[in-house]
Scaffold this motif. Structure first.
Motif, PDB file in Angstrom:
ATOM      1  N   SER A  40       0.833  -1.206   0.000  1.00  0.00           N
ATOM      2  CA  SER A  40       0.000   0.000   0.000  1.00  0.00           C
ATOM      3  C   SER A  40       0.866   1.254   0.000  1.00  0.00           C
ATOM      4  CB  SER A  40      -0.937  -0.005   1.211  1.00  0.00           C
ATOM      5  OG  SER A  40      -0.208   0.011   2.423  1.00  0.00           O
ATOM      6  N   ARG A  41       2.018   1.189   0.650  1.00  0.00           N
ATOM      7  CA  ARG A  41       2.913   2.352   0.657  1.00  0.00           C
ATOM      8  C   ARG A  41       3.546   2.567  -0.711  1.00  0.00           C
ATOM      9  NH1 ARG A  41       5.412   0.994   6.668  1.00  0.00           N
ATOM     10  NH2 ARG A  41       3.825   2.141   7.840  1.00  0.00           N
ATOM     11  N   ILE A  42       3.850   1.495  -1.401  1.00  0.00           N
ATOM     12  CA  ILE A  42       4.399   1.629  -2.753  1.00  0.00           C
ATOM     13  C   ILE A  42       3.352   2.245  -3.682  1.00  0.00           C
ATOM     14  CG2 ILE A  42       5.226   0.361  -4.769  1.00  0.00           C
ATOM     15  CD1 ILE A  42       6.520  -1.633  -2.833  1.00  0.00           C
ATOM     16  N   VAL A  43       2.114   1.758  -3.591  1.00  0.00           N
ATOM     17  CA  VAL A  43       1.037   2.305  -4.422  1.00  0.00           C
ATOM     18  C   VAL A  43       0.805   3.784  -4.098  1.00  0.00           C
ATOM     19  CG1 VAL A  43      -1.405   2.143  -5.020  1.00  0.00           C
ATOM     20  CG2 VAL A  43      -0.071   0.063  -4.677  1.00  0.00           C
ATOM     21  N   SER A  44       0.844   4.144  -2.821  1.00  0.00           N
ATOM     22  CA  SER A  44       0.677   5.543  -2.429  1.00  0.00           C
ATOM     23  C   SER A  44       1.785   6.414  -3.016  1.00  0.00           C
ATOM     24  CB  SER A  44       0.680   5.669  -0.901  1.00  0.00           C
ATOM     25  OG  SER A  44      -0.442   5.031  -0.340  1.00  0.00           O
ATOM     26  N   SER A  45       3.004   5.878  -3.038  1.00  0.00           N
ATOM     27  CA  SER A  45       4.128   6.631  -3.609  1.00  0.00           C
ATOM     28  C   SER A  45       3.919   6.869  -5.096  1.00  0.00           C
ATOM     29  CB  SER A  45       5.437   5.868  -3.378  1.00  0.00           C
ATOM     30  OG  SER A  45       5.707   5.738  -2.002  1.00  0.00           O
ATOM     31  N   ILE A  46       3.495   5.835  -5.804  1.00  0.00           N
ATOM     32  CA  ILE A  46       3.269   5.967  -7.247  1.00  0.00           C
ATOM     33  C   ILE A  46       2.140   6.958  -7.516  1.00  0.00           C
ATOM     34  CG2 ILE A  46       2.508   4.723  -9.316  1.00  0.00           C
ATOM     35  CD1 ILE A  46       3.997   2.274  -8.199  1.00  0.00           C
ATOM     36  N   HIS A  47       1.078   6.869  -6.734  1.00  0.00           N
ATOM     37  CA  HIS A  47      -0.013   7.841  -6.890  1.00  0.00           C
ATOM     38  C   HIS A  47       0.484   9.256  -6.615  1.00  0.00           C
ATOM     39  CE1 HIS A  47      -3.177  10.371  -5.011  1.00  0.00           C
ATOM     40  NE2 HIS A  47      -3.823  10.034  -6.104  1.00  0.00           N
ATOM     41  N   GLY A  48       1.329   9.414  -5.602  1.00  0.00           N
ATOM     42  CA  GLY A  48       1.859  10.741  -5.286  1.00  0.00           C
ATOM     43  C   GLY A  48       2.667  11.330  -6.423  1.00  0.00           C
ATOM     44  N   VAL A  49       3.486  10.499  -7.070  1.00  0.00           N
ATOM     45  CA  VAL A  49       4.288  10.966  -8.204  1.00  0.00           C
ATOM     46  C   VAL A  49       3.388  11.372  -9.364  1.00  0.00           C
ATOM     47  CG1 VAL A  49       5.972  10.275  -9.951  1.00  0.00           C
ATOM     48  CG2 VAL A  49       6.314   9.613  -7.566  1.00  0.00           C
ATOM     49  N   ILE A  50       2.400  10.540  -9.678  1.00  0.00           N
ATOM     50  CA  ILE A  50       1.490  10.840 -10.786  1.00  0.00           C
ATOM     51  C   ILE A  50       0.718  12.134 -10.511  1.00  0.00           C
ATOM     52  CG2 ILE A  50      -0.518  10.042 -12.097  1.00  0.00           C
ATOM     53  CD1 ILE A  50       0.379   7.175 -11.518  1.00  0.00           C
ATOM     54  N   ALA A  51       0.230  12.287  -9.276  1.00  0.00           N
ATOM     55  CA  ALA A  51      -0.533  13.481  -8.917  1.00  0.00           C
ATOM     56  C   ALA A  51       0.336  14.732  -9.003  1.00  0.00           C
ATOM     57  CB  ALA A  51      -1.109  13.326  -7.510  1.00  0.00           C
ATOM     58  N   ALA A  52       1.562  14.647  -8.463  1.00  0.00           N
ATOM     59  CA  ALA A  52       2.445  15.816  -8.463  1.00  0.00           C
ATOM     60  C   ALA A  52       2.829  16.232  -9.873  1.00  0.00           C
ATOM     61  CB  ALA A  52       3.698  15.518  -7.637  1.00  0.00           C
ATOM     62  N   VAL A  53       3.143  15.258 -10.719  1.00  0.00           N
ATOM     63  CA  VAL A  53       3.493  15.569 -12.113  1.00  0.00           C
ATOM     64  C   VAL A  53       2.297  16.206 -12.821  1.00  0.00           C
ATOM     65  CG1 VAL A  53       4.112  14.575 -14.340  1.00  0.00           C
ATOM     66  CG2 VAL A  53       5.296  13.818 -12.275  1.00  0.00           C
ATOM     67  N   SER A  54       1.108  15.666 -12.570  1.00  0.00           N
ATOM     68  CA  SER A  54      -0.104  16.243 -13.168  1.00  0.00           C
ATOM     69  C   SER A  54      -0.319  17.665 -12.679  1.00  0.00           C
ATOM     70  CB  SER A  54      -1.319  15.377 -12.825  1.00  0.00           C
ATOM     71  OG  SER A  54      -1.176  14.063 -13.323  1.00  0.00           O
ATOM     72  N   GLY A  55      -0.129  17.887 -11.376  1.00  0.00           N
ATOM     73  CA  GLY A  55      -0.313  19.217 -10.819  1.00  0.00           C
ATOM     74  C   GLY A  55       0.662  20.230 -11.375  1.00  0.00           C
ATOM     75  N   ILE A  56       1.934  19.842 -11.500  1.00  0.00           N
ATOM     76  CA  ILE A  56       2.941  20.747 -12.065  1.00  0.00           C
ATOM     77  C   ILE A  56       2.598  21.081 -13.509  1.00  0.00           C
ATOM     78  CG2 ILE A  56       5.363  20.915 -12.760  1.00  0.00           C
ATOM     79  CD1 ILE A  56       6.024  19.212 -10.273  1.00  0.00           C
ATOM     80  N   THR A  57       2.113  20.080 -14.243  1.00  0.00           N
ATOM     81  CA  THR A  57       1.715  20.316 -15.636  1.00  0.00           C
ATOM     82  C   THR A  57       0.587  21.338 -15.722  1.00  0.00           C
ATOM     83  OG1 THR A  57       2.330  18.041 -16.230  1.00  0.00           O
ATOM     84  CG2 THR A  57       0.880  19.212 -17.743  1.00  0.00           C
ATOM     85  N   VAL A  58      -0.399  21.199 -14.837  1.00  0.00           N
ATOM     86  CA  VAL A  58      -1.532  22.129 -14.838  1.00  0.00           C
ATOM     87  C   VAL A  58      -1.074  23.534 -14.452  1.00  0.00           C
ATOM     88  CG1 VAL A  58      -3.730  22.689 -13.732  1.00  0.00           C
ATOM     89  CG2 VAL A  58      -3.220  20.315 -14.357  1.00  0.00           C
ATOM     90  N   ILE A  59      -0.265  23.636 -13.404  1.00  0.00           N
ATOM     91  CA  ILE A  59       0.183  24.949 -12.925  1.00  0.00           C
ATOM     92  C   ILE A  59       0.978  25.694 -13.999  1.00  0.00           C
ATOM     93  CG2 ILE A  59       1.744  26.104 -11.298  1.00  0.00           C
ATOM     94  CD1 ILE A  59       0.955  23.990  -9.236  1.00  0.00           C
ATOM     95  N   THR A  60       1.896  25.001 -14.626  1.00  0.00           N
ATOM     96  CA  THR A  60       2.738  25.653 -15.636  1.00  0.00           C
ATOM     97  C   THR A  60       1.972  25.964 -16.916  1.00  0.00           C
ATOM     98  OG1 THR A  60       3.509  23.457 -16.362  1.00  0.00           O
ATOM     99  CG2 THR A  60       4.870  24.633 -14.768  1.00  0.00           C
ATOM    100  N   SER A  61       0.841  25.329 -17.127  1.00  0.00           N
ATOM    101  CA  SER A  61       0.056  25.562 -18.345  1.00  0.00           C
ATOM    102  C   SER A  61      -0.979  26.667 -18.174  1.00  0.00           C
ATOM    103  CB  SER A  61      -0.659  24.267 -18.764  1.00  0.00           C
ATOM    104  OG  SER A  61       0.267  23.230 -19.036  1.00  0.00           O
TER     105      SER A  61
END
Length: 262
Positions: A40-61
């Motif tokens: 569950s911690r590994i899955v949470s980490s992967i979700h965190g990376v995906i969310a953060a990358v998505s958020g940075i993409t939205v902010i910079t756009s």
């Protein structure tokens, strides 16, 4: 966007099961509760990376913090639904395995024992998940209209600290809490949590004030009251968790210093 929800319900539980199978092969002899916790911690980490990358993409756009749109902002709100449902069940499952492995049921069945353990130890996290599903997601999808993608991106960037928090817990689980990696990771936990979950909110006010020519200290008085209330509600548990992290960091580095002095 229902295909995003369906994909999420396949992806997160599927990734969890894959991690459990790999953990059983790599770490034979562990208890099922340990496999569940690690996975569950590994899955949470992967979700965190995906969310953060998505958020940075939205902010910079989004150059206009109020009206610019990006499809990832809405898409990820739909993806959060299956993730939160999965993570809530994964939390329950960890406690179910723990009760089963310990064989201490006190006359209760596994379900009752696991629920009591879950509510006792992870009540705040459950409230956090339920609040996101019942309040923040509906607001983001159906109430805010066609504005605010920039701020959705900011909230997604808050997940950048999750991989470091999860890695720290994994290292403790593997009895590596005294390792150099754990100490370095602890510094990244403090840095990313403070930057992405505490300073994030002044940054959101600053971005609004910069666009509309309003000094930072006047921004709260120039936006709707419900916006301030929402931000304060989201920020409050972040401050609480950051306080807990700081206490753990003080113990970690204090112990390290005392060991060196011996």
């Amino acid at each position: 966007m229902w295909h995003v929800v369906a994909a999420g319900f396949l992806f997160f539980p599927g990734l969890y099961q894959l991690c459990i199978r790999c953990a059983r092969r790599a770490l034979p002899g562990w208890l099922e509760a340990d496999y569940s916790l690690l996975s569950s911690r590994i899955v949470s980490s992967i979700h965190g990376v995906i969310a953060a990358v998505s958020g940075i993409t939205v902010i910079t756009s989004c150059k206009d913090v109020k009206y610019d749109r990006h499809w990832l902002a809405t898409a990820y709100l739909w993806l959060i639904i299956p993730y939160m449902v999965y993570d809530t069940y994964a939390m329950y499952l960890r406690h179910w395995y723990k009760c089963k492995d310990s064989k201490v049921l006190n006359g209760k069945d596994h379900f009752s024992s696991a629920m009591n353990s879950l509510l006792r130890k992870e009540f705040l996290m459950l409230v956090h998940h339920i609040s996101i599903l019942t309040i923040l997601v509906p607001i983001g999808l159906f109430i805010r209209g066609d504005i605010g993608d920039f701020y959705i991106g900011c909230l997604l960037v808050a997940e950048l600290s999750t991989p470091f928090v999860s890695l720290g817990k994994i290292l403790i689980q593997m009895n590596l809490q005294n390792s150099l990696l754990h100490k370095v990771n602890g510094a990244f936990v403090l840095l990313t949590f403070f930057a992405c979950r505490i300073l994030l909110f002044p940054f959101m006010y600053h971005a609004y004030g910069k666009q509309f020519g309003i000094p930072l200290y006047k921004v709260p008085f120039n936006i709707p009251l419900h916006c301030n209330i929402t931000i304060a509600t989201i920020m409050a548990p972040q401050i609480y968790w950051f306080t807990l992290i700081c206490r753990k960091a003080i113990r970690l580095y204090s112990n390290s210093a005392s060991i060196k002095d011996r």
